[in-house]
Scaffold this motif. Structure first.
Motif, PDB file in Angstrom:
ATOM      1  N   ASN A   1       0.861  -1.187   0.000  1.00  0.00           N
ATOM      2  CA  ASN A   1       0.000   0.000   0.000  1.00  0.00           C
ATOM      3  C   ASN A   1       0.888   1.224   0.000  1.00  0.00           C
ATOM      4  OD1 ASN A   1      -2.983  -0.703   2.057  1.00  0.00           O
ATOM      5  ND2 ASN A   1      -2.284  -1.667   0.176  1.00  0.00           N
ATOM      6  N   ARG A   2       0.453   2.251  -0.761  1.00  0.00           N
ATOM      7  CA  ARG A   2       1.180   3.526  -0.836  1.00  0.00           C
ATOM      8  C   ARG A   2       0.234   4.629  -0.339  1.00  0.00           C
ATOM      9  NH1 ARG A   2       2.555   3.674  -6.197  1.00  0.00           N
ATOM     10  NH2 ARG A   2       0.491   4.422  -6.651  1.00  0.00           N
ATOM     11  N   PHE A   3       0.739   5.511   0.516  1.00  0.00           N
ATOM     12  CA  PHE A   3      -0.097   6.581   1.054  1.00  0.00           C
ATOM     13  C   PHE A   3       0.774   7.730   1.550  1.00  0.00           C
ATOM     14  CE2 PHE A   3       0.983   3.829   4.523  1.00  0.00           C
ATOM     15  CZ  PHE A   3       1.139   4.643   5.638  1.00  0.00           C
ATOM     16  N   THR A   4       0.135   8.868   1.801  1.00  0.00           N
ATOM     17  CA  THR A   4       0.816  10.013   2.379  1.00  0.00           C
ATOM     18  C   THR A   4       0.667   9.929   3.894  1.00  0.00           C
ATOM     19  OG1 THR A   4       0.342  11.335   0.421  1.00  0.00           O
ATOM     20  CG2 THR A   4       0.955  12.532   2.417  1.00  0.00           C
ATOM     21  N   TRP A   5       1.797   9.904   4.585  1.00  0.00           N
ATOM     22  CA  TRP A   5       1.842   9.760   6.044  1.00  0.00           C
ATOM     23  C   TRP A   5       1.205  10.957   6.731  1.00  0.00           C
ATOM     24  CZ3 TRP A   5       3.337   5.762   9.007  1.00  0.00           C
ATOM     25  CH2 TRP A   5       3.514   6.007  10.366  1.00  0.00           C
ATOM     26  N   PRO A   6       0.436  10.744   7.789  1.00  0.00           N
ATOM     27  CA  PRO A   6       0.078   9.468   8.394  1.00  0.00           C
ATOM     28  C   PRO A   6      -1.153   8.823   7.766  1.00  0.00           C
ATOM     29  CG  PRO A   6      -0.722  11.224   9.799  1.00  0.00           C
ATOM     30  CD  PRO A   6       0.014  11.873   8.640  1.00  0.00           C
ATOM     31  N   GLY A   7      -1.858   9.557   6.935  1.00  0.00           N
ATOM     32  CA  GLY A   7      -3.032   9.001   6.268  1.00  0.00           C
ATOM     33  C   GLY A   7      -4.158   8.721   7.252  1.00  0.00           C
ATOM     34  N   TYR A   8      -5.230   8.154   6.714  1.00  0.00           N
ATOM     35  CA  TYR A   8      -6.408   7.854   7.520  1.00  0.00           C
ATOM     36  C   TYR A   8      -6.386   6.448   8.094  1.00  0.00           C
ATOM     37  CZ  TYR A   8      -8.185  12.004   5.223  1.00  0.00           C
ATOM     38  OH  TYR A   8      -8.325  13.282   4.767  1.00  0.00           O
ATOM     39  N   ASP A   9      -5.470   5.618   7.644  1.00  0.00           N
ATOM     40  CA  ASP A   9      -5.518   4.196   7.978  1.00  0.00           C
ATOM     41  C   ASP A   9      -4.481   3.751   8.996  1.00  0.00           C
ATOM     42  OD1 ASP A   9      -7.704   3.423   6.186  1.00  0.00           O
ATOM     43  OD2 ASP A   9      -6.342   4.157   4.652  1.00  0.00           O
ATOM     44  N   LEU A  10      -3.691   4.671   9.513  1.00  0.00           N
ATOM     45  CA  LEU A  10      -2.801   4.363  10.621  1.00  0.00           C
ATOM     46  C   LEU A  10      -3.670   4.194  11.858  1.00  0.00           C
ATOM     47  CD1 LEU A  10       0.185   4.181  11.571  1.00  0.00           C
ATOM     48  CD2 LEU A  10       0.032   6.627  12.070  1.00  0.00           C
ATOM     49  N   ARG A  11      -3.473   3.106  12.592  1.00  0.00           N
ATOM     50  CA  ARG A  11      -4.339   2.795  13.729  1.00  0.00           C
ATOM     51  C   ARG A  11      -3.518   2.623  15.010  1.00  0.00           C
ATOM     52  NH1 ARG A  11      -7.768   3.817  10.178  1.00  0.00           N
ATOM     53  NH2 ARG A  11      -9.359   2.359   9.508  1.00  0.00           N
ATOM     54  N   PRO A  12      -4.068   3.071  16.151  1.00  0.00           N
ATOM     55  CA  PRO A  12      -3.375   2.814  17.412  1.00  0.00           C
ATOM     56  C   PRO A  12      -3.564   1.362  17.840  1.00  0.00           C
ATOM     57  CG  PRO A  12      -5.413   3.999  17.823  1.00  0.00           C
ATOM     58  CD  PRO A  12      -5.262   3.886  16.321  1.00  0.00           C
ATOM     59  N   ARG A  13      -2.557   0.840  18.488  1.00  0.00           N
ATOM     60  CA  ARG A  13      -2.657  -0.488  19.107  1.00  0.00           C
ATOM     61  C   ARG A  13      -3.522  -0.344  20.361  1.00  0.00           C
ATOM     62  NH1 ARG A  13       3.089  -2.509  20.130  1.00  0.00           N
ATOM     63  NH2 ARG A  13       1.946  -4.385  20.652  1.00  0.00           N
ATOM     64  N   PRO A  14      -4.012  -1.460  20.899  1.00  0.00           N
ATOM     65  CA  PRO A  14      -4.876  -1.360  22.088  1.00  0.00           C
ATOM     66  C   PRO A  14      -4.261  -0.571  23.244  1.00  0.00           C
ATOM     67  CG  PRO A  14      -4.999  -3.560  21.179  1.00  0.00           C
ATOM     68  CD  PRO A  14      -3.931  -2.823  20.396  1.00  0.00           C
ATOM     69  N   GLU A  15      -2.937  -0.649  23.424  1.00  0.00           N
ATOM     70  CA  GLU A  15      -2.309   0.100  24.514  1.00  0.00           C
ATOM     71  C   GLU A  15      -2.010   1.550  24.140  1.00  0.00           C
ATOM     72  OE1 GLU A  15       0.987  -1.429  22.082  1.00  0.00           O
ATOM     73  OE2 GLU A  15      -0.787  -2.395  22.895  1.00  0.00           O
ATOM     74  N   GLY A  16      -2.313   1.932  22.900  1.00  0.00           N
ATOM     75  CA  GLY A  16      -2.208   3.335  22.508  1.00  0.00           C
ATOM     76  C   GLY A  16      -1.119   3.700  21.524  1.00  0.00           C
ATOM     77  N   SER A  17      -0.036   2.940  21.447  1.00  0.00           N
ATOM     78  CA  SER A  17       1.026   3.289  20.500  1.00  0.00           C
ATOM     79  C   SER A  17       0.620   2.881  19.076  1.00  0.00           C
ATOM     80  CB  SER A  17       2.340   2.611  20.886  1.00  0.00           C
ATOM     81  OG  SER A  17       2.232   1.211  20.739  1.00  0.00           O
ATOM     82  N   TYR A  18       1.230   3.510  18.093  1.00  0.00           N
ATOM     83  CA  TYR A  18       0.933   3.219  16.695  1.00  0.00           C
ATOM     84  C   TYR A  18       1.917   2.235  16.076  1.00  0.00           C
ATOM     85  CZ  TYR A  18      -2.357   7.099  16.717  1.00  0.00           C
ATOM     86  OH  TYR A  18      -3.423   7.919  16.989  1.00  0.00           O
ATOM     87  N   ASP A  19       3.003   1.939  16.806  1.00  0.00           N
ATOM     88  CA  ASP A  19       4.025   1.076  16.221  1.00  0.00           C
ATOM     89  C   ASP A  19       4.384  -0.062  17.163  1.00  0.00           C
ATOM     90  OD1 ASP A  19       7.021   1.797  17.421  1.00  0.00           O
ATOM     91  OD2 ASP A  19       5.553   3.400  17.653  1.00  0.00           O
ATOM     92  N   TYR A  20       5.009  -1.087  16.561  1.00  0.00           N
ATOM     93  CA  TYR A  20       5.468  -2.268  17.284  1.00  0.00           C
ATOM     94  C   TYR A  20       6.974  -2.233  17.526  1.00  0.00           C
ATOM     95  CZ  TYR A  20       0.974  -4.274  15.843  1.00  0.00           C
ATOM     96  OH  TYR A  20      -0.369  -4.515  15.636  1.00  0.00           O
ATOM     97  N   GLY A  21       7.671  -1.424  16.795  1.00  0.00           N
ATOM     98  CA  GLY A  21       9.124  -1.367  16.868  1.00  0.00           C
ATOM     99  C   GLY A  21       9.728  -1.548  15.490  1.00  0.00           C
ATOM    100  N   MET A  22      11.036  -1.725  15.465  1.00  0.00           N
ATOM    101  CA  MET A  22      11.784  -1.818  14.216  1.00  0.00           C
ATOM    102  C   MET A  22      12.124  -3.264  13.869  1.00  0.00           C
ATOM    103  SD  MET A  22      12.309   1.291  13.037  1.00  0.00           S
ATOM    104  CE  MET A  22      13.656   1.064  11.882  1.00  0.00           C
TER     105      MET A  22
END
Length: 143
Positions: free
Chosen positions: A93-114
């Motif tokens: 998927n290609r999009f302009t960051w952050p876009g509408y489809d970035l979602r928070p994880r249940p604990e609130g962060s948007y990422d899992y790590g690197m």
């Protein structure tokens, strides 16, 4: 929790739209899932970043040349469940960051790590090979 800065190798939670769903007229993914950022390129001075992500899935690939299995230790480090996971090379998927489809994880962060560097390099190489072989699709999410 704040939205992270996009960078290649960062695993985010994202509403990924598979090409088959897109072909059927869907404009949003059915499920939020971890996705690895493979490209993050600034676009002009307005702070927009052109971003491309590859999905992480539990489904084993029909064609092993289209995916990379993530080692269990990496999955644990990212906080993924104990099942097997694959990163797909042939669906992006290609999009302009952050876009509408970035979602928070249940604990609130948007990422899992690197992703570890060596794993990211295998992902990048797999995507390049898939593109050369004209396998796979890139779905634009900005349209």
């Amino acid at each position: 929790m704040s939205i992270p800065t996009p960078k290649p190798g960062l695993v985010i939670r994202y509403s990924f739209l598979w090409s088959s769903e897109h072909d059927q007229g869907a404009i949003e993914g059915v499920k939020d899932r971890p996705c690895a950022i493979v490209v993050a390129v600034p676009q002009g001075d307005d702070g927009h970043v052109r971003t491309i992500v590859a999905p992480i899935t539990h489904s084993p690939p029909a064609d092993p040349a289209t995916s990379l299995e993530i080692p269990a230790a990496v999955c644990r480090g990212l906080g993924l469940d104990g099942a097997r996971h694959w990163i797909r090379f042939d669906e992006l998927n290609r999009f302009t960051w952050p876009g509408y489809d970035l979602r928070p994880r249940p604990e609130g962060s948007y990422d899992y790590g690197m992703l570890p560097r060596a794993l990211f390099e295998k992902l990048r190489d797999g995507i390049i090979e898939a593109r050369k072989a004209q396998r796979g699709r890139v779905v634009s999410r900005d349209e």
